[in-house]
Design a protein around this motif. Structure first.
Motif, mmCIF file in Angstrom:
data_model
loop_
_atom_site.group_PDB
_atom_site.id
_atom_site.type_symbol
_atom_site.label_atom_id
_atom_site.label_comp_id
_atom_site.label_asym_id
_atom_site.label_seq_id
_atom_site.Cartn_x
_atom_site.Cartn_y
_atom_site.Cartn_z
ATOM 1 N N PRO A 182 -2.635 -2.587 -4.147
ATOM 2 C CA PRO A 182 -1.968 -1.784 -3.100
ATOM 3 C C PRO A 182 -1.449 -0.454 -3.643
ATOM 4 O O PRO A 182 -1.305 0.499 -2.885
ATOM 5 N N GLU A 183 -1.176 -0.375 -4.933
ATOM 6 C CA GLU A 183 -0.670 0.883 -5.497
ATOM 7 C C GLU A 183 -1.726 1.971 -5.398
ATOM 8 O O GLU A 183 -1.403 3.138 -5.131
ATOM 9 N N THR A 184 -2.998 1.600 -5.613
ATOM 10 C CA THR A 184 -4.072 2.599 -5.544
ATOM 11 C C THR A 184 -4.181 3.183 -4.139
ATOM 12 O O THR A 184 -4.261 4.401 -3.955
ATOM 13 N N VAL A 185 -4.164 2.316 -3.141
ATOM 14 C CA VAL A 185 -4.257 2.793 -1.750
ATOM 15 C C VAL A 185 -3.027 3.631 -1.404
ATOM 16 O O VAL A 185 -3.128 4.641 -0.693
ATOM 17 N N HIS A 186 -1.851 3.227 -1.898
ATOM 18 C CA HIS A 186 -0.632 4.004 -1.662
ATOM 19 C C HIS A 186 -0.772 5.409 -2.255
ATOM 20 O O HIS A 186 -0.375 6.403 -1.627
ATOM 21 N N LYS B 272 -14.047 -1.756 1.192
ATOM 22 C CA LYS B 272 -15.477 -1.661 0.945
ATOM 23 C C LYS B 272 -15.791 -1.701 -0.539
ATOM 24 O O LYS B 272 -16.780 -2.299 -0.959
ATOM 25 N N HIS B 273 -14.947 -1.093 -1.361
ATOM 26 C CA HIS B 273 -15.195 -1.035 -2.803
ATOM 27 C C HIS B 273 -14.406 -2.087 -3.570
ATOM 28 O O HIS B 273 -14.314 -2.026 -4.792
ATOM 29 N N GLY B 274 -13.828 -3.031 -2.844
ATOM 30 C CA GLY B 274 -13.154 -4.143 -3.506
ATOM 31 C C GLY B 274 -11.880 -3.769 -4.228
ATOM 32 O O GLY B 274 -11.506 -4.409 -5.217
ATOM 33 N N ILE B 275 -11.200 -2.732 -3.769
ATOM 34 C CA ILE B 275 -9.940 -2.317 -4.397
ATOM 35 C C ILE B 275 -8.804 -3.032 -3.679
ATOM 36 O O ILE B 275 -8.475 -2.708 -2.538
ATOM 37 N N VAL C 9 -15.145 8.842 -3.170
ATOM 38 C CA VAL C 9 -14.576 7.535 -3.530
ATOM 39 C C VAL C 9 -15.503 6.816 -4.493
ATOM 40 O O VAL C 9 -15.057 6.211 -5.481
ATOM 41 N N GLN C 10 -16.812 6.910 -4.237
ATOM 42 C CA GLN C 10 -17.781 6.245 -5.117
ATOM 43 C C GLN C 10 -17.675 6.780 -6.541
ATOM 44 O O GLN C 10 -17.761 6.017 -7.507
ATOM 45 N N GLN C 11 -17.465 8.072 -6.666
ATOM 46 C CA GLN C 11 -17.343 8.662 -8.007
ATOM 47 C C GLN C 11 -16.080 8.187 -8.711
ATOM 48 O O GLN C 11 -16.120 7.801 -9.885
ATOM 49 N N TYR C 12 -14.946 8.204 -8.009
ATOM 50 C CA TYR C 12 -13.682 7.864 -8.672
ATOM 51 C C TYR C 12 -13.531 6.360 -8.916
ATOM 52 O O TYR C 12 -12.822 5.959 -9.831
ATOM 53 N N GLY D 297 -13.812 -15.925 2.616
ATOM 54 C CA GLY D 297 -14.172 -14.583 2.203
ATOM 55 C C GLY D 297 -13.477 -14.174 0.913
ATOM 56 O O GLY D 297 -12.395 -14.655 0.571
ATOM 57 N N GLN D 298 -14.116 -13.273 0.194
ATOM 58 C CA GLN D 298 -13.549 -12.763 -1.052
ATOM 59 C C GLN D 298 -12.577 -11.631 -0.733
ATOM 60 O O GLN D 298 -12.966 -10.551 -0.330
ATOM 61 N N ALA D 299 -11.254 -11.931 -0.904
ATOM 62 C CA ALA D 299 -10.182 -10.980 -0.560
ATOM 63 C C ALA D 299 -10.388 -10.528 0.882
ATOM 64 O O ALA D 299 -10.567 -11.338 1.772
ATOM 65 N N SER D 300 -10.352 -9.234 1.137
ATOM 66 C CA SER D 300 -10.520 -8.710 2.498
ATOM 67 C C SER D 300 -11.888 -8.080 2.652
ATOM 68 O O SER D 300 -12.038 -6.978 3.176
ATOM 69 N N THR D 301 -12.919 -8.772 2.174
ATOM 70 C CA THR D 301 -14.287 -8.270 2.232
ATOM 71 C C THR D 301 -15.150 -9.273 2.978
ATOM 72 O O THR D 301 -14.787 -10.437 3.143
#
Length: 1702
Positions: free
Chosen positions: A1537-1541, A1531-1534, A1237-1240, A321-325
């Motif tokens: 970890p800093e972004t999620v934090h 879901k959006h392939g991010i 989330v889709q917008q940002y 799988g591609q990363a966690s997707t």
């Protein structure tokens, strides 16, 4: 085809379908007549189904369905699309009712074969993606004929996924139909369907459902999902979005293979295999297990149920799988899982969840309940799984295993594999793999193999076709089953086996061989020598013999081109005269290849020695002649069944010889009487002859027995040993000697099995009772007994044979015996008993003790070199009881590894070797073992420790990367005195290497892979070799000794002296340098002394400052803790002033509003109230429609006049209106957040949720506030209140400027009172009226406090612990100073006595009124007729001002005057440097901040720990929302970890906790003044800094607020990171728990919300943007279908009486 280096039991082919090359035409026939192609439409093809009974092939694709014959001729073709359809609409589709419907392609989703029942014919099941995935049934003979189709399906008949990208699988099962009147014989045919989640269309279809196929009796419908049929119930369809790959049936079970996200543990995507009992209609038996394909291959792409090594196995092609997707990459592999192993794992998961609560014996979780349902693993009786193998109502379900089933990839590829199928040929499993690059637009039928085209062996083996091989005897290339002798070894050579070769024989030894004799035949070829072992079986008939000979001749002509004939020998003459080295057994009438006969006598082949066969000339002379010879007219005869008897075939006569083998009388008389043999005592010696040949009277009796030997000659008194007696005339049969044998006068019982006629008697010695000695006597009949010359002795001492102590003994002599102990099943002392015969001896006063077996727990190192001698340190228990510890190594020659498996056994038996070394036991827990020396030409097959009778294999101790012995030291040389080599550290460490230089050690300092450095002795050692004076350098590594040659030390005399001129020059230069250095040192010392004095001065100042600050902090902290201890009794009980939920929600939802909607009532005239409320109720119904609500919010946010304040207000109104449906509110919020989330993601995802700019962001704030209220109440409220009280207590202890809000005690440098204010603490006695009684109450105040400040401090003390809202305000009371009986003075902040200086007017203080310490005061109700200006301002206002005075042009001040004065002329203003200096904080003021910080530190820590503690479970809402953010990131392939934090920080700490920290009045009923707010702002900013991911850097220019907590922020950061990490790593699956919590909150606080007022306020926004909202609803097709605009118009008509176009 692709050959692989895998084991021969499994081979691979990389293509599922063999495709035509691009150069071939697209029509039917190619240039190869054996290959046919047919072109069809419908790409991409989805399913191919073969009817094995008829050979018909069914193909399903896009918009097309085909029926083909076995020759790929199209029989029938049906178009299934495109048709008018939309996934948003339910069938039947009407264009007017479904505006979104378009011409849509029909993708084939299912293609299954349904077998017929009785007279009913079978059918073909076809399901497509159109019309919500409904299914049809078509005729198997002609697919154009419909058997079943529905034109108006109900919602229970939607089977397949309506999205082409979403998978659907199914399998048809048959079970008993007991519920519908069918009885035991009734049949129920069902279809188990697995389908993924689709966002459009019906969203309530479970992942796995059961559909009815047969019988279908109205009102039941085909393909319907009925209530009594099972389904897999899940908590959230979107979270458990299973991607199904395969559905199969096997052994009364149905299996599903799918991939999905692991919602319980790490939330990574994994592949699962699930199982159901076919008879289980309720899904009680559902259980699943993750499949692990090592190497990171986690997403299944295709699967097939086949056979591997003769056992059912599941072949699965996996992709990484591609990363966690769930997106598959091109890296893929094939993994094979045996069904037996899979079933065992599934049964283990059931058993653990049924009987052990989900945890194994080690306490680790092994099974759990999946899919967020309300069930849990139990501890039922152990027999539950046996009694209920398919589960029951009382058993937990659905069960998931936490332990995966692992497999190692059998084949890997860099191209994504998408399909797999298998076939079994020649005992080997062949896997066909389809990859992503294969084109499926055309079908082909190509023979997998064309063996008959290969005409010779070499070409047959060269094609490497797994279906072909060379049939040796038949001389042709064929498939294995077509070769007649394929079951025999080496008769069919497989083409795909790389080691098979065509044999060309040059010589053969031996050239002839018996067919009965297994032997080794050496064939010498051009390349190498091979040895084959052949065994040829006997043929019973001569014709079969001749056929075999002819076939063998044919084989040798074709394969060996050499003659090897095997012959059956028959009669004596033909036997011994043949060239085949056959020998004749006359007694057995047997021609054999053996060199011995069963009955001794043999006539050898004439090629060995001269052979004489018995024969006759004339029949009448046969009885008179003993030796008859053969001539031309004679007949050959053969020896019969006893010695001397010969039988002639023609004429039928017998020849016999009485003297043959009859050496004494007893043997002669034992010959059967019909042969007429007698014992003749005549001369020259007695012999056995024919009765007519005896010249004297035959003997009637035989001589007495003669004994020649007795063995043994001694025995125990108890007897029991066997005595062997040999001699002659010992009877003609066993019965003759029964009772006739005595030994030393004691009867000895003869044994029948040991008796031989006349020559041997074996008897069992009987007890004698005493010691005796005598001869052995044997009596036969009435003859005299035979007497032995040897005497037999009965004796007491142990006998010399047959001794054992629980096992046989050896080394027995007169004084000792050595015995090997046997095993024991328990430990302890045992007696030693010695048995010999029937005698038993017990060793007195000696006990043998059995101890526990020795145990080895570790052995290091785990590798050695070939030379051996490396010391292995073995640790364990009971090692000192071992007498012979040995380390053993089993090796095998390397050439054996290259021999075929079928022929390796002979070599293994002959060439396997065992090498060993004796170990040395150091203690009970340790021993050392030198590794044995082995040859580099062998391969190590095993290593073990032999501890007497205990064998411990090395792999049971540890699994090393390299097994002893490996590696070798290839070479060692010397370069520049340093030994060099290769692989020096491969199996050796520095401590194990020894180096010797002559007779002394050379200490090894370093050792790496190529160099060894040793430090030699200071003086040259002596040589150990008398022949050399120089010492030799030797390196010793175990048994390996490397001589590096001789070493010679350098001599000092060889160095040349330094010239005199050079010595003088060096001395002069050194003197100049020394002088210069001295001068520099003196200068440096002078400067350093001055610097040292300055440094000590500064250090002393700093130490003094530190001591003062420390003393002050300790004193302040002690005072504060004393105060807090008094306060703690109030906190936690009624003293904790928590706000009720209504007030809390009002302050959080509508901050800063004077009258919030929660407190208002619906202001309507009575005549309109009922109508408006009815309209508002309809509006409430509209808000419960997700489409309307999302459209409404998006439309409002699109309007320019919709401000940020309006967004927050509307969000809070929606929260109020939907408070009774928090589950729905949460789902809407998630939907809007997904859009956000889709917008940002398209812009900058790190900026999301940073501010409250949208409706959903304020909804999130409110949602968090609702969900965390109980956490605030139970956990965080108390430490927050303690922090507030601590701040207030500390601030009030120092002067506070009531005009500017600055204080001496604060954490905020901008609110720090920098001036030195002279103040003193005072204690006022306040008279408090308690009922009719007046009591004095001491209150501490400052003489610099204003009168309002004094009143607030008095109220704090008098109403201590009471909520702020329940005490009188300072404005409503006056402070009266009482002195004596008549002295009463009302004090106020401003009166006529106030001091005015120019334009500045100072507020009155206690110091102004000269109120002494200990004065008595009282609070009285404010008098309305108070003279003078008696205006009291309230603390808590941001900038308290007296408006009346401002109007008069006077400015108020308290402790300091404001520095901002616009009246100051420019030329009098300070310069920039002076102003900067004025703003700088002197050290003394900085200590105030430090003192305040140190005093409050404990309380700040308590609050942070309460919020971020990992010791208690985090709130369910936090876990739920953090999981949602993780899902959005995946879901959006991010993957940053800093972004999620940042998202988590913006949603919880920044959005909720910072708001609570800065505004404790949102939760607590307290008053927050300016000075307290300033301190809380610093603490809140510290909390924000602790939640950021960026490094907290501070410098000289950093704000003082950041410098204060610079040391604590890293510690707080760890708290935050641990908090986030624990939530992330914790088991998810909180969806069901969250729903339960939301339901509970909805019911608990719904009555607190004024929903009608909220709806009326929302309608004002609808009215304001009415046209835009109506237009938006009418533009949406789904909204049109639901008539949302029309319903809103109805609301408007009721609420506002608005005229609409209804």
């Amino acid at each position: 085809m692709l050959a692989s280096s895998a084991p021969p039991s499994l081979l691979f082919l990389p293509l599922l379908l063999l495709l035509p090359p691009p150069s071939l035409p697209a029509d039917v026939v190619t240039s190869d007549p054996s290959v046919r192609w047919v072109e069809i439409e419908g790409a991409p093809l989805a399913h191919l189904l073969l009817d094995w009974d008829s050979g018909v092939l069914y193909v399903g694709g896009v918009d097309h369905l085909y029926q083909l014959t076995s020759d790929l001729e199209v029989v029938s073709h049906v178009r299934t699309g495109p048709h008018l359809d939309s996934p948003d609409c339910l069938p039947p589709i009407v264009a007017q009712d479904c505006p979104s419907a378009t011409q849509t392609h029909n993708h084939n989703k299912l293609l299954l074969l349904e077998a017929g029942q009785g007279a009913e014919s079978g059918s073909l099941i076809i399901c497509g993606s159109l019309y919500q995935g409904i299914c049809d049934k078509r005729s198997l003979s002609n697919i154009s004929q419909l058997i079943y189709q529905t034109s108006n399906p109900v919602d229970t008949q939607y089977v397949a996924a309506n999205d082409p990208r979403v998978s659907t699988v199914a399998v048809v099962i048959t079970t008993e139909n007991k519920q519908e009147g069918g009885g035991a014989g009734g049949i129920l045919r069902l279809m188990l369907v697995g389908r993924g989640y689709t966002s459009k269309g019906p969203g309530d279809i479970p992942p796995i459902t059961t559909r009815r196929l047969y019988p279908v009796v109205p009102p039941r419908r085909a393909f319907s999902q009925e209530e009594e049929l099972g389904k897999l119930v899940v908590g959230s369809y979107s979270e458990y979005n299973n991607h199904f790959v395969k559905a199969i049936t096997h052994d009364k079970h149905a299996y599903f293979l799918f991939s999905r996200r692991d919602m319980w543990h790490k939330k990574e995507y994994r592949t699962y295999a699930s199982r159901l009992c076919v008879s289980d209609r309720s899904f009680y038996s559902y259980v699943e297990v993750p499949l692990l394909c090592r190497g990171g291959y986690n997403l299944a792409q295709g699967a097939w149920l086949g056979n591997h090594s003769g056992e059912p196995a599941l072949f699965v092609v996996m992709a990484a799988g591609q990363a966690s997707t769930p997106v598959a990459t091109s890296r893929s592999a094939l993994c094979v899982y045996k069904m037996a192993d899979l079933d065992a794992m599934l049964r283990r998961a059931q058993e653990v969840c049924y009987t052990e609560g989900g945890r194994g014996s080690s306490g680790q979780e092994e099974a759990y309940i999946e899919y967020a349902v309300s069930s849990k693993c139990l501890k039922l009786p152990k027999v539950s799984l046996t009694d209920y193998p398919c589960g029951g109502e009382h058993t937990p379900n659905p069960i998931a295993s936490a332990v995966p089933l692992p497999a190692t990839p059998t084949y890997t590829s860099d191209t994504q594999l998408t399909a797999v199928t298998t076939a079994t040929e020649a005992g080997h499993t062949i896997a066909f793999l389809g990859d992503r690059t294969g084109k499926l637009h055309k079908l082909s039928k190509v023979p997998v193999s064309s063996c008959e085209r290969q005409t010779d062996c070499q070409s047959c083996l060269t094609i490497r076709d797994p279906y072909c091989g060379w049939c040796v005897l038949e001389g042709r290339c064929s498939r294995k089953h077509e070769c007649q002798r394929h079951t025999e070894p080496n008769h069919w050579l497989w083409s795909f086996e790389p080691t098979n070769q065509c044999v060309t024989v040059q010589s053969l030894q031996p050239a002839n061989q018996s067919r009965d004799e297994p032997t080794q035949v050496e064939t010498h070829r051009n390349t190498k020598k091979r040895i084959y072992k052949m065994k040829i079986m006997m043929m019973m008939m001569m014709m079969m013999v001749m056929m075999m000979m002819m076939m063998m001749m044919m084989m040798l002509m074709m394969m060996m081109m050499m003659l090897m004939v095997l012959l059956l020998c028959s009669r004596c003459l033909s036997c011994v005269d043949s060239v085949w080295r056959c020998n004749w057994c006359p007694l057995d009438q047997l021609c054999t290849h053996n060199h011995s006969c069963p009955n001794q006598h043999i006539i050898f082949n004439q090629r060995v020695r001269t052979a004489v066969c018995p024969s006759s000339q004339k029949h009448k002379d046969l009885k008179k002649q003993k030796h008859v010879y053969l001539h031309k007219s004679s007949f050959a005869c053969v020896m019969s069944d006893f010695i001397g008897l010969y039988s002639c075939l023609s004429p039928p006569v017998q020849l016999y010889d009485c003297s043959a083998g009859q050496s004494d009388c007893s043997q002669c008389r034992a010959v059967p009487e019909e042969y007429g043999c007698v014992w003749c005592p005549g001369s020259p010696a007695p012999s056995c002859v024919y009765n007519q040949s005896c010249s004297s009277a035959p003997a009637d009796t035989c001589p007495p027995p003669q004994i020649t030997q007795v063995l043994p000659v001694s025995g125990p008194l108890e007897g029991g040993v066997l005595v062997t007696i040999t001699g002659s005339n010992l009877g003609m049969r066993y019965q003759d000697v029964v009772g006739g044998v005595t030994v030393a006068g004691v009867q000895c019982e003869p044994q029948p099995e040991g008796y031989q006629i006349s020559t041997r008697v074996v008897c069992e010695l009987q007890p004698s009772g005493k010691q005796r000695k005598g001869p052995v006597l044997v009596s036969v009949g009435n003859s005299l007994p035979g007497r032995s010359t040897q005497d037999f002795t009965y004796q007491v001492r142990p006998w010399s044979r047959g001794l054992w102590v629980e096992s046989p003994c050896f080394d027995v002599n007169d004084t000792q015996l050595v015995c090997q102990t046997g095993s024991s099943n328990h430990t302890g002392d045992v007696m030693i008993r010695v048995f010999f015969g029937k005698a038993e001896r017990i060793v007195p006063d000696v006990a043998f003790r059995y101890l526990d077996d020795p145990v080895i727990t570790d052995a290091t190192p785990s590798e050695s070199f070939y030379a051996g001698g490396r010391i292995v340190m073995v640790t364990g228990r009971n090692l000192d009881v071992v007498q012979q510890p040995i380390i053993a190594v089993w090796v095998e020659p390397l050439e054996v590894q290259r021999v075929k498996r079928r022929k390796r056994l002979a070599l293994l038996t002959a060439k396997q070797q065992l090498v060993s070394e004796r170990c040395s036991v150091e203690s009970s827990s340790q021993m050392t073992c030198p590794t044995p020396s082995v040859s580099p030409e062998v391969k190590v097959k095993g290593v073990w420790f032999q501890l007497d009778n205990v064998r411990v294999h090395y792999e049971t101790i540890k699994v090393p990367e390299t097994v002893v012995p490996v590696g070798c030291i290839t070479s060692v040389t010397v370069s520049c005195g340093v030994p060099q080599g290769q692989d020096l550290t491969r199996a050796m460490t520095r401590q194990e290497v020894r180096a010797r230089l002559g007779d002394q050690e050379c200490e090894v300092k370093t050792l790496d892979n190529t160099h060894l450095y040793c430090e030699p002795p200071e003086t040259q050692p002596m040589s150990e070799d008398d022949g050399n004076e120089l010492p030799a350098l030797k390196v010793l590594m175990g048994n390996l000794e490397v001589d590096l040659g001789l070493v010679q030390y350098d001599s000092d005399s060889l160095l040349s002296p330094v010239p005199l001129a050079a010595q003088i020059g060096l001395g002069a230069g050194a003197a100049v340098i020394i002088l210069s250095v001295l001068v520099i040192i003196l200068m440096y010392r002078r400067k350093s002394k001055q610097a040292l004095r300055d440094y000590k001065k500064v250090l002393l100042q700093l130490e003094t400052l530190e001591i003062n600050v420390g003393d002050q902090c300790r004193k302040e902290f002690t005072d504060l803790m004393t105060e807090m201890m008094d306060l703690s009794s109030d906190v936690g009980g009624p003293g904790l002033p928590l706000l009720d939920y209504r007030t809390y929600a009002e302050r959080v939802f509508f901050p800063g509003q004077q009258v919030a909607p929660l407190s208002r009532q619906l202001d309507l005239p009575d005549s309109r109230r009922q109508t408006v409320e009815q309209g508002l109720q309809q509006l409430n119904n509209l808000l419960n429609n997700r489409l309307f609500l999302t459209r409404f919010i998006h439309t409002l946010e699109a309007q320019q006049g919709f401000s940020q304040r309006d967004r927050g207000y509307v969000a809070s109104l929606l929260t109020m209106a939907l408070h009774d449906k928090l589950e729905y509110f949460t789902e809407v919020m998630k939907t809007l957040l997904q859009d956000l989330v889709q917008q940002y993601v398209a812009k900058n995802p790190k900026l999301m949720l940073r501010r409250t700019e949208t409706v959903v962001e304020k909804m999130l704030t409110n949602w968090m506030s609702i969900c965390l209220y109980s956490f605030l109440k139970d956990v965080a409220g108390e430490p927050l209140y303690m922090l507030y009280r601590a701040i207030k207590y500390q601030v009030d202890k120092g002067p506070v400027d009531v005009v500017t809000g600055k204080a001496k005690r604060t954490l905020n440098d901008s609110h720090l009172l920098r001036e030195d204010i002279d103040y003193s603490s005072m204690t006022l006695t306040v008279l408090v009226k308690n009922g009719v009684e007046v009591q004095p109450c001491p209150v501490k105040v400052l003489d610099t406090d204003t009168i309002t400040q004094v009143k607030d401090k008095i109220l704090d003390q008098v109403y201590r612990g009471a909520p702020f809202s329940q005490r009188p305000s300072a404005d409503s009371l006056d402070l009266e100073w009482r002195s004596g009986q008549a002295g009463h003075l009302t004090l106020s902040d401003d009166d006529v006595t106030a001091v005015v200086q120019g334009r500045w007017k100072r507020l009155n203080t206690l110091q102004h009124y000269k109120v002494p310490d200990g004065a008595t005061v009282a609070l009285i109700p404010r008098s309305q007729s108070s003279g003078g200006v008696n205006q009291v301002f309230q603390t808590g206002e941001k900038t308290p001002m007296l408006e009346g005075e401002e109007e008069e042009g006077l400015r108020l001040w308290h402790l300091v005057k404001s520095s901002e004065d616009p009246e100051i002329p420019k030329h009098r203003k300070s310069s920039m440097r002076e102003r900067e200096r004025a703003k700088a904080i002197p050290e003394i003021y900085l200590t105030r901040l430090l003192s305040m910080k140190g005093t409050l530190q404990k309380f700040v820590d308590d609050v942070f720990v309460a919020i971020l503690s990992t010791k208690r479970p985090p709130p369910i809402a936090v876990r739920f929302f953090f999981d949602f953010l993780d899902d959005m990131a995946e879901k959006h392939g991010i993957d940053d970890p800093e972004t999620v934090h940042i998202w988590k920080t913006n949603s919880l700490p920044l959005r909720f906790w910072v708001n609570i920290l800065k505004n404790p009045q949102f939760v607590l009923d307290v008053q927050v003044t300016d000075s307290i707010d300033a301190v809380l702002s610093v603490i809140a900013q510290t909390f924000i800094d602790s939640c950021t991911t960026s490094e907290h850097k501070v410098g000289r220019d950093s704000p003082v607020n950041k410098l204060l907590y610079a040391r604590e922020i890293p510690r707080y950061k760890q708290l935050v990171e641990r908090y986030y990490s624990d939530i992330h790593s914790a088991a998810s699956g909180c969806y069901q728990e969250m729903n339960s919590t939301l339901t509970e909150l909805s019911g608990s606080f719904a009555s607190e919300m004024n929903s009608l007022v909220a709806l009326h306020e929302l309608y004002k926004y609808i009215n304001k943007y009415y046209d835009q909202i109506i237009m938006s609803l009418e533009e949406d097709s789904s909204g049109q279908k639901m008539q949302l605009a029309y319903r809103l118009q109805q609301v408007a008509a009721l609420v506002e009486n608005k005229v609409t176009d209804l």
